[in-house]
Enzyme design. Structure first.
Site, PDB file in Angstrom:
ATOM      1  CD  GLU A 146       1.254  31.510   4.921  1.00  0.00           C
ATOM      2  OE1 GLU A 146       1.311  30.355   4.438  1.00  0.00           O
ATOM      3  OE2 GLU A 146       1.743  31.808   6.015  1.00  0.00           O
ATOM      4  CG  ASP A 204       2.046  34.670   7.091  1.00  0.00           C
ATOM      5  OD1 ASP A 204       0.985  34.090   7.039  1.00  0.00           O
ATOM      6  OD2 ASP A 204       3.152  34.179   6.748  1.00  0.00           O
ATOM      7  CD  GLU A 257       3.421  33.576  12.246  1.00  0.00           C
ATOM      8  OE1 GLU A 257       3.061  32.450  12.551  1.00  0.00           O
ATOM      9  OE2 GLU A 257       4.591  33.845  11.892  1.00  0.00           O
ATOM     10  CG  HIS A 305       6.885  37.287  12.059  1.00  0.00           C
ATOM     11  ND1 HIS A 305       8.250  37.079  12.124  1.00  0.00           N
ATOM     12  CD2 HIS A 305       6.438  36.492  11.056  1.00  0.00           C
ATOM     13  CE1 HIS A 305       8.613  36.204  11.198  1.00  0.00           C
ATOM     14  NE2 HIS A 305       7.538  35.845  10.529  1.00  0.00           N
ATOM     15  CB  THR A 306       4.492  41.265   8.220  1.00  0.00           C
ATOM     16  OG1 THR A 306       5.726  41.924   7.896  1.00  0.00           O
ATOM     17  CG2 THR A 306       3.709  42.110   9.218  1.00  0.00           C
ATOM     18  CG  ASN A 338      12.926  32.469   2.710  1.00  0.00           C
ATOM     19  OD1 ASN A 338      12.745  32.001   3.848  1.00  0.00           O
ATOM     20  ND2 ASN A 338      13.252  31.707   1.677  1.00  0.00           N
ATOM     21  CD  GLU A 352      11.170  35.638   7.104  1.00  0.00           C
ATOM     22  OE1 GLU A 352      12.042  36.217   6.415  1.00  0.00           O
ATOM     23  OE2 GLU A 352      10.967  34.407   7.062  1.00  0.00           O
ATOM     24  CD1 TRP A 404       9.076  28.644  16.856  1.00  0.00           C
ATOM     25  CD2 TRP A 404       9.087  30.816  16.344  1.00  0.00           C
ATOM     26  NE1 TRP A 404       7.866  28.949  16.290  1.00  0.00           N
ATOM     27  CE2 TRP A 404       7.842  30.272  15.965  1.00  0.00           C
ATOM     28  CE3 TRP A 404       9.319  32.186  16.108  1.00  0.00           C
ATOM     29  CZ2 TRP A 404       6.826  31.031  15.365  1.00  0.00           C
ATOM     30  CZ3 TRP A 404       8.306  32.939  15.510  1.00  0.00           C
ATOM     31  CH2 TRP A 404       7.084  32.359  15.145  1.00  0.00           C
ATOM     32  N   GLY A 431      13.757  34.537  20.808  1.00  0.00           N
ATOM     33  CA  GLY A 431      14.361  33.406  20.117  1.00  0.00           C
ATOM     34  C   GLY A 431      14.201  32.074  20.841  1.00  0.00           C
ATOM     35  NE  ARG A 491      16.459  35.183   5.750  1.00  0.00           N
ATOM     36  CZ  ARG A 491      15.208  35.542   5.909  1.00  0.00           C
ATOM     37  NH1 ARG A 491      14.908  36.697   6.483  1.00  0.00           N
ATOM     38  NH2 ARG A 491      14.250  34.756   5.501  1.00  0.00           N
TER      39      ARG A 491
END
Ligand code: NAG
Ligand code: NAG
Length: 296
Positions: free
Chosen positions: A108, A110, A112, A125-126, A135, A137, A202, A206, A283
């Site tokens: 995928e 993306d 967004e 957002h990619t 994971n 982003e 979200w 957030g 993260r």
């Protein structure tokens, strides 16, 4: 006599054919037709194709969002779409525009667009998934108001690289690093999908800012779709270039950034990138993903 007559007929016919071919490829280049390339997938009338197929709109209200998908599956391509996003108070809404394959180990790519209160910036957002794992982003602000006019969002996807572009400016590059063990999307054909939906749990700050349903319906618009791409059909793919200048030459299949576009990518990443998984040490306490140390 007879033979030269018939051969001149034949060459007239050839010229006609050539003219027709050129005319149809020019039309393909300048007038995209949403009826021809896409199916509406959900939303029961909230997704619409209008203006003889030149414009597609998605809308969202309290009851439902809406969406569409491409009729074709593609294995590599340079895919352009113009979008004009939900104006005004779009907080809580998400407009997703992406390529995806099917199945548990899907690939995928993306885009967004996360809405915001009037006057506050959208977030672009990619993400890139390969074989079911994302994971990856990266998020950006844009250098213009994406709700005032149409802007072109493009994905270049070839066997070496995936590059995200906004109005021709590269904002993100994901390189094929199979050589160091990073899976790269290159075996599964993907369709184009888009949807407009409510994500106020979200999306905006957030999830703190909720969708204001008194502003509904929310509407996003699409125009000028163009795919120079390899269309997948029954197990094999044939590559077509709709733009007449590159009919003989699928340059995008080997395209990568040149020095000017690398400079522009760095400019965007320095000034407009607001999140990058590759710098998020919290993260990834075990260490950043391997592609993060090799981004050019
Ligand atoms: C698109 O819609 C047409 C007509 O309903 C259908 O025949 C076709 O299978 C659909 N294509 C996809 C990819 O869903
Ligand atoms: C919305 O605006 C706020 C304030 O400027 C900003 O922090 C946030 O990143 C913006 N975008 C989203 C989607 O929350």
């Amino acid at each position: 006599m007879a033979s030269s007559f018939s051969s001149s007929l034949a060459s007239n016919a050839n010229i006609m054919l050539l003219v027709l071919l050129l005319a149809s490829s020019l039309m393909a280049a300048f007038a995209s037709n949403f009826y021809q390339d896409f199916n509406l997938t959900f939303g029961d009338g909230r997704a619409q194709i209008v203006n003889n197929g030149e414009l597609l709109t998605l809308s969202l209200d309290k009851y439902s969002g809406s969406g569409f998908k491409s009729k074709n599956e593609y294995l590599f391509g340079k895919i352009d779409m113009q979008l004009k996003l939900v104006p005004g108070n779009s907080a809580g809404t998400v407009t997703a525009y992406y390529l995806s394959s099917l199945g548990p180990t899907w690939d995928e790519i993306d885009f967004e667009f996360l809405g915001n209160l009037s006057g506050d910036p959208y977030i672009l957002h990619t993400n890139v998934f390969s074989q079911g794992k994302g994971n990856r982003e990266q998020q950006f602000y844009l250098w213009f108001d994406p709700t005032k006019n149409f802007h072109t969002y493009s994905i270049l996807w070839n066997p070496q690289v995936i590059i995200f572009y906004v109005d021709g400016t590269p904002i993100r590059k994901f390189k094929n690093l199979e050589s160091i063990g990073v899976p790269f999307p290159k075996n599964q054909p993907m369709r184009i999908y888009s949807s407009l939906w409510n994500a106020d749990n979200w999306a905006t700050r957030g999830g703190l800012v909720k969708t204001d349903w008194t502003q509904a319906p929310f509407t996003a618009s699409y125009s000028n779709f163009n795919a120079n791409a390899c269309v997948w059909s029954s197990g094999s793919s044939s590559c077509t270039s709709k733009s007449p200048s590159s009919l003989a030459n699928n340059a995008w299949l080997t395209q990568d950034l040149d020095s000017t576009s690398r400079w522009r990518l760095r400019w965007v990443q320095k000034n407009y990138m607001i999140y990058n998984y590759c710098t998020d040490l919290k993260r990834f306490p075990q260490g950043l993903p391997p592609e993060c140390s090799n981004t050019n």
